[in-house]
Design a protein around this motif. Structure first.
Motif, short mmCIF file in Angstrom:
data_model
loop_
_atom_site.label_atom_id
_atom_site.label_comp_id
_atom_site.label_asym_id
_atom_site.label_seq_id
_atom_site.Cartn_x
_atom_site.Cartn_y
_atom_site.Cartn_z
N LEU A 105 0.84 -1.21 0.00
CA LEU A 105 0.00 0.00 0.00
C LEU A 105 0.87 1.26 0.00
N LYS A 149 2.77 0.30 9.31
CA LYS A 149 2.12 1.17 8.32
C LYS A 149 1.01 0.41 7.59
N SER A 150 1.30 -0.81 7.18
CA SER A 150 0.30 -1.58 6.44
C SER A 150 -0.87 -1.96 7.36
N ARG A 175 -3.54 0.43 7.60
CA ARG A 175 -4.41 0.50 6.42
C ARG A 175 -5.05 -0.85 6.14
N THR A 176 -5.32 -1.58 7.20
CA THR A 176 -5.87 -2.93 7.03
C THR A 176 -7.15 -2.94 6.21
N ASP A 177 -7.97 -1.91 6.37
CA ASP A 177 -9.23 -1.90 5.60
C ASP A 177 -8.94 -2.03 4.11
N GLU A 178 -7.91 -1.29 3.64
CA GLU A 178 -7.57 -1.37 2.21
C GLU A 178 -6.96 -2.73 1.86
#
Ligand SMILES: Cc1ncc(COP(=O)(O)O)c(C=O)c1O
Length: 359
Positions: free
Chosen positions: A44, A264-265, A268-271
């Motif tokens: 991401l 960082k990832s 943004r777990t939703d993405e």
């Protein structure tokens, strides 16, 4: 074997780990690697920048406790930080689990075929390997595994979704199993591919962990998060087991770059989950197409599809894909194809169509 050095005799008995082949480079076609269940999309946005930022002082050791990542994971999972153990991939967590449970005179029960590291780790600890064949539809044989557990058994490994065959363990299956397993025997649920599962009955590992203190989860940032090259994963375990795991995980094994990327990832777990569901949709279409051609494809819940073939056909299928510059993975009893770019999957579809037509 040469006997120049005092190596363990058991080494000759270790099954080899065969990594996925790179694609052949001499076909003139764009090569694709569908042999290691990697994520074909880049991480991401912001993740590679976080790695660059975190690795500005490579002379310094990383935070040995991965403090920030552990806090973030505990918050995300809604567990105590004492129950989270980071490692260099789920592989290190699985290795640590075998290290804290197995030794000569003990046994480990696991489904087979499943992740190739299981028999290697068991052999490395000198434990007896009790590989329980999967059912014909590629699912775990829980009754068969229960029958293999005795007073020597220290560890049971489960894989959901199962690599390479594809099905997820279902809640009912796991609950029935856990009710019968002695409460002091550790059961590891390897959830390397959990984000891709769409089976409504697939087990929710976290919910099961809350019910069963002897259940340990092994998870990774390698697959859905697309960070296989950085080596970061984690275990979720009862604090007593987690403490033991930390005793054997190599110090500093999760690098600063890996810690930063994972944090960082994770933010943004939703993405990540949206992307995983996109992979799942491609997978379902690919599996359906193969079934339409007459292939035996079990329920696919990871980022890969298993095509059951006899060994000769599997070798021919792998070679035919290689001729199209697509590396897939031949294993005993079939081939595994990772979900990748559309062009790569189309080439595999064309190979499959040729096979089905007997060409
Ligand atoms: C079922 C399963 N578990 C664990 C792993 C290990 O993943 P990593 O060590 O990259 O986290 C893999 C990798 O392919 C896998 O397929």
């Amino acid at each position: 074997m040469s006997k120049r050095f005092l190596l363990r005799d058991a080494l000759s008995q270790f099954p080899p780990y065969v990594p996925g082949k790179p694609p052949a480079g001499d076909t003139g076609l764009t090569p694709y690697k569908l042999s290691s269940n990697e994520n074909h999309r880049p991480p991401l946005p912001g993740v590679t920048e976080a790695v660059a930022e975190a690795t500005q002082t490579p002379a310094a050791y990383p935070d040995p406790k991965s403090t920030g990542l552990v806090a973030d994971l505990a918050a995300y999972l809604d567990v105590d930080p004492a129950e989270v153990v980071p490692g260099a991939g789920a592989s290190e967590i699985l290795s640590a689990l075998t290290n804290i449970t197995l030794e000569a005179g003990t046994s480990v029960v696991y489904p087979w075929p499943s992740f190739e590291m299981y028999p290697i780790l068991a052999a490395a600890r000198g434990a007896e390997k009790r590989a329980v064949p999967l059912l014909a539809d590629g699912r775990h044989d829980f009754a068969g595994m229960l029958a293999q557990i005795d007073e020597t058994t220290r560890l049971v490994l489960l894989c959901s979704p199962n690599n390479p065959t594809g099905p997820s363990v279902r809640t009912e299956e796991l609950e029935g199993f856990m009710a019968e397993v002695p409460e002091n025997v550790i059961v590891a649920l390897d959830e390397a591919y959990w984000e891709f599962a769409t089976d409504a009955e697939a087990v929710d590992g976290l919910a099961a962990f809350r019910e069963h203190p002897n259940l340990v989860l092994a998870r990774t940032f390698s697959k859905a998060h697309g960070l296989a090259g950085l080596r970061v994963g984690y275990g979720v375990a009862d604090a007593e087991i987690a403490t033991a795991l930390r005793q054997v995980v190599a110090p500093f094994s999760v690098t600063a770059g890996a810690q930063a990327a994972a944090a960082k990832s994770l933010a943004r777990t939703d993405e990540v989950l949206v992307r995983a569901k996109e992979v799942a949709a491609t997978r379902d279409q690919f599996a359906a197409d193969l079934r339409d051609l007459g292939f035996d494809v079990p329920d696919a819940q990871g980022n890969y599809v298993w095509i059951a073939l006899d060994d000769e056909a599997a070798a021919a299928f792998e070679d035919a894909c290689a001729a199209q510059a697509v590396a897939i993975r031949k294993l005993k009893g079939g081939v595994r194809v990772s979900i990748g770019a559309d062009e790569a999957l189309d080439r595999v579809r064309a190979v499959a169509a040729d096979f089905a037509a007997g060409r």
